[in-house]
Design an enzyme around this catalytic site. Structure first.
Site, PDB file in Angstrom:
ATOM      1  N   GLY A  12       0.780  -1.234   0.000  1.00  0.00           N
ATOM      2  CA  GLY A  12       0.000   0.000   0.000  1.00  0.00           C
ATOM      3  C   GLY A  12       0.811   1.282   0.000  1.00  0.00           C
ATOM      4  O   GLY A  12       0.321   2.329   0.432  1.00  0.00           O
ATOM      5  N   ASN A  14       1.730   3.090  -2.573  1.00  0.00           N
ATOM      6  CA  ASN A  14       1.111   4.068  -3.491  1.00  0.00           C
ATOM      7  C   ASN A  14      -0.108   4.718  -2.835  1.00  0.00           C
ATOM      8  O   ASN A  14      -0.324   5.924  -2.973  1.00  0.00           O
ATOM      9  CB  ASN A  14       0.732   3.404  -4.814  1.00  0.00           C
ATOM     10  CG  ASN A  14       1.906   3.385  -5.778  1.00  0.00           C
ATOM     11  OD1 ASN A  14       2.311   4.426  -6.292  1.00  0.00           O
ATOM     12  ND2 ASN A  14       2.472   2.217  -6.003  1.00  0.00           N
ATOM     13  N   LEU A  92      -9.407  -7.375 -13.424  1.00  0.00           N
ATOM     14  CA  LEU A  92     -10.830  -7.091 -13.262  1.00  0.00           C
ATOM     15  C   LEU A  92     -11.580  -7.533 -14.511  1.00  0.00           C
ATOM     16  O   LEU A  92     -11.149  -7.267 -15.632  1.00  0.00           O
ATOM     17  CB  LEU A  92     -11.036  -5.597 -13.018  1.00  0.00           C
ATOM     18  CG  LEU A  92     -10.544  -5.104 -11.654  1.00  0.00           C
ATOM     19  CD1 LEU A  92     -10.481  -3.581 -11.631  1.00  0.00           C
ATOM     20  CD2 LEU A  92     -11.415  -5.620 -10.526  1.00  0.00           C
ATOM     21  N   HIS A 108       1.259   0.875 -13.092  1.00  0.00           N
ATOM     22  CA  HIS A 108       1.996  -0.334 -13.465  1.00  0.00           C
ATOM     23  C   HIS A 108       3.494  -0.005 -13.534  1.00  0.00           C
ATOM     24  O   HIS A 108       3.874   1.029 -14.099  1.00  0.00           O
ATOM     25  CB  HIS A 108       1.505  -0.854 -14.815  1.00  0.00           C
ATOM     26  CG  HIS A 108       2.164  -2.134 -15.215  1.00  0.00           C
ATOM     27  ND1 HIS A 108       1.816  -3.353 -14.661  1.00  0.00           N
ATOM     28  CD2 HIS A 108       3.192  -2.381 -16.071  1.00  0.00           C
ATOM     29  CE1 HIS A 108       2.590  -4.294 -15.175  1.00  0.00           C
ATOM     30  NE2 HIS A 108       3.425  -3.734 -16.025  1.00  0.00           N
ATOM     31  N   GLU A 141     -10.852  -3.505 -20.537  1.00  0.00           N
ATOM     32  CA  GLU A 141     -11.130  -4.930 -20.315  1.00  0.00           C
ATOM     33  C   GLU A 141      -9.911  -5.815 -20.536  1.00  0.00           C
ATOM     34  O   GLU A 141      -9.981  -7.023 -20.368  1.00  0.00           O
ATOM     35  CB  GLU A 141     -12.286  -5.356 -21.223  1.00  0.00           C
ATOM     36  CG  GLU A 141     -13.536  -4.572 -20.874  1.00  0.00           C
ATOM     37  CD  GLU A 141     -14.712  -4.872 -21.781  1.00  0.00           C
ATOM     38  OE1 GLU A 141     -14.627  -5.847 -22.556  1.00  0.00           O
ATOM     39  OE2 GLU A 141     -15.696  -4.127 -21.710  1.00  0.00           O
ATOM     40  N   ASP A 144      -3.446  -4.370 -18.473  1.00  0.00           N
ATOM     41  CA  ASP A 144      -2.480  -3.267 -18.546  1.00  0.00           C
ATOM     42  C   ASP A 144      -2.505  -2.575 -19.913  1.00  0.00           C
ATOM     43  O   ASP A 144      -1.456  -2.285 -20.496  1.00  0.00           O
ATOM     44  CB  ASP A 144      -1.061  -3.792 -18.254  1.00  0.00           C
ATOM     45  CG  ASP A 144      -0.954  -4.379 -16.852  1.00  0.00           C
ATOM     46  OD1 ASP A 144      -1.669  -3.909 -15.955  1.00  0.00           O
ATOM     47  OD2 ASP A 144      -0.157  -5.310 -16.661  1.00  0.00           O
TER      48      ASP A 144
END
Ligand code: GAR
Length: 200
Positions: A12, A14, A92, A108, A141, A144
């Site tokens: 965590g 970021n 996701l 990323h 969808e 990255d």
């Protein structure tokens, strides 16, 4: 005040950098909710210590589509303007992404489209690139792959291993994620093809 949801799976840092930027008055937003798919994520503890609502929503053993519906429902309950993935180590499904079109950002640790997926810093060292960095992009969808909001480059040194490169990239991640969130929340941007450009 614009409201953020932070999704994370681990350390965590970021998330902490975003919270610090808000506290410093450099980002006009509030973190409405931190959600982790891993109950033991350090980021959840940090959130609670900062007085931010933190929710553990374990993904283990739950089918992807089912999980993504639960997650989207939880995010929606908090009426957020933007969902920020910050070390959220799950892909996701379209089911989630379609509920928040152009409202999900990810960070990323590579200069996308180079080195998508896991262990991007290790991939960069192994490949022998001389420059790497990090990317903040919209989540679509695909893995990255969404439109790029911001990137920062760092050198890759002969002496680097994945840890030393990760640390150099992480400093830049902490800087550009908050900047990118501010830019998107201000709203002075549009999508042209797959480019994010300034102006409405
Ligand atoms: C960061 O380096 C982030 O870019 C990376 O995980 C780390 C999380 O660190 N994300 C990915 O690799 C996503 N594919 P943090 O939990 O300390 O922010």
């Amino acid at each position: 005040m614009k409201r953020l949801a932070i999704l994370l799976s681990g350390r965590g840092s970021n998330f902490e950098a975003i919270a610090a930027r808000i506290r410093a008055g450099a980002l006009d937003a509030e973190i409405a909710i931190v959600i982790s798919n891993r109950p033991d994520a350090r980021g959840l503890e940090t959130a609670r210590a900062l007085g931010i609502t933190a929710v553990s929503l374990p993904s283990k053993g739950v089918a992807r589509e089912e999980y993504d519906t639960l997650l989207a429902d939880e995010v929606e309950r908090h009426a957020v303007d933007l969902v920020c993935l910050a070390g959220f180590m799950r892909l996701l499904s379209p089911r989630f992404v379609r509920r928040f079109p152009l409202r999900i950002l990810n960070i990323h640790p590579s200069l996308l489209p180079a080195f998508p997926g896991l262990d991007a810093q290790h991939q960069a060292v192994e490949h022998g690139v001389k420059v790497s960095g990090c990317t903040v992009h919209f989540v679509d969808e695909y893995l990255d792959a969404g439109p790029i909001v911001k990137q920062a480059a760092v050198p890759v040194l002969d002496s680097d291993d994945s840890d030393s490169l990760s640390a150099r990239i992480l400093d830049e991640e902490h800087r550009i994620y908050g900047e990118a969130i501010g830019l998107i929340l201000e709203g002075n941007w549009r999508i042209e093809g797959r480019r994010v450009v300034a102006g409405k």
